[in-house]
Scaffold this motif. Structure first.
Motif, short mmCIF file in Angstrom:
data_model
loop_
_atom_site.label_atom_id
_atom_site.label_comp_id
_atom_site.label_asym_id
_atom_site.label_seq_id
_atom_site.Cartn_x
_atom_site.Cartn_y
_atom_site.Cartn_z
N LEU A 94 39.05 33.65 34.93
CA LEU A 94 39.74 34.93 33.96
C LEU A 94 38.76 34.15 32.72
CD1 LEU A 94 41.22 37.15 32.98
CD2 LEU A 94 43.02 35.25 32.37
N TYR A 105 38.43 45.86 31.19
CA TYR A 105 38.89 45.51 32.50
C TYR A 105 39.80 44.19 32.42
CZ TYR A 105 38.90 42.52 36.69
OH TYR A 105 39.13 41.75 37.87
N LEU A 106 39.38 43.27 31.37
CA LEU A 106 40.29 42.39 31.35
C LEU A 106 41.72 42.52 30.92
CD1 LEU A 106 37.95 39.60 29.69
CD2 LEU A 106 39.11 39.38 31.85
N ARG A 126 42.92 45.63 34.05
CA ARG A 126 42.71 45.06 35.41
C ARG A 126 42.19 46.24 36.32
NH1 ARG A 126 41.04 40.15 35.03
NH2 ARG A 126 41.70 39.55 36.91
N ASP A 160 35.12 46.77 35.88
CA ASP A 160 34.59 45.35 36.12
C ASP A 160 33.30 45.81 36.76
OD1 ASP A 160 34.17 42.59 36.20
OD2 ASP A 160 34.74 42.57 38.31
#
Length: 117
Positions: free
Chosen positions: A39, A86-87, A90, A95
């Motif tokens: 992460l 994306y972080l 999710r 990504d």
């Protein structure tokens, strides 16, 4: 004004160390199966992409350069933004888009440096 004067050397060092840190975190996270390190590597990836894209954008504003260099800057900043998207969500497609856009930015940068000038 020379772009080296506009951008402090500390910025270039920070980008270099950020890239080293990214690969160190990625290798550690993958080999140890540590999700926090992975992460962190994903976060550093986004920061590096936006940082390098910003530096390239500043260079395009201060010198007469090829449009490919501006395209590289835009792709890198957009790729970093997709990475942060994306972080936070999710959503896997963000990504993948981030990686593709960053690779396109790197390709445009290589083209601008080696072929366009």
């Amino acid at each position: 004004m020379d772009t080296r004067e506009a951008i402090p050397d500390a910025v270039y060092r920070a980008i270099f160390y950020g890239i080293l840190g990214y690969f160190a975190l990625l290798l550690y996270g993958q080999s140890a199966g540590e999700p926090v390190a992975i992460l962190a590597a994903e976060f550093v990836f986004g920061v590096i992409a936006i940082g390098v894209g910003t530096v390239l954008f500043i260079q395009t504003r201060e010198t007469t350069t090829s449009p490919a260099l501006l395209g590289a800057a835009v792709c890198l900043v957009a790729g970093g933004m997709f990475q942060f998207g994306y972080l936070f969500t999710r959503v896997l497609v963000l990504d993948q888009v981030s990686s593709i856009v960053v690779f396109a930015g790197i390709g445009l940068y290589l083209y601008a440096v080696w072929y366009a000038e």
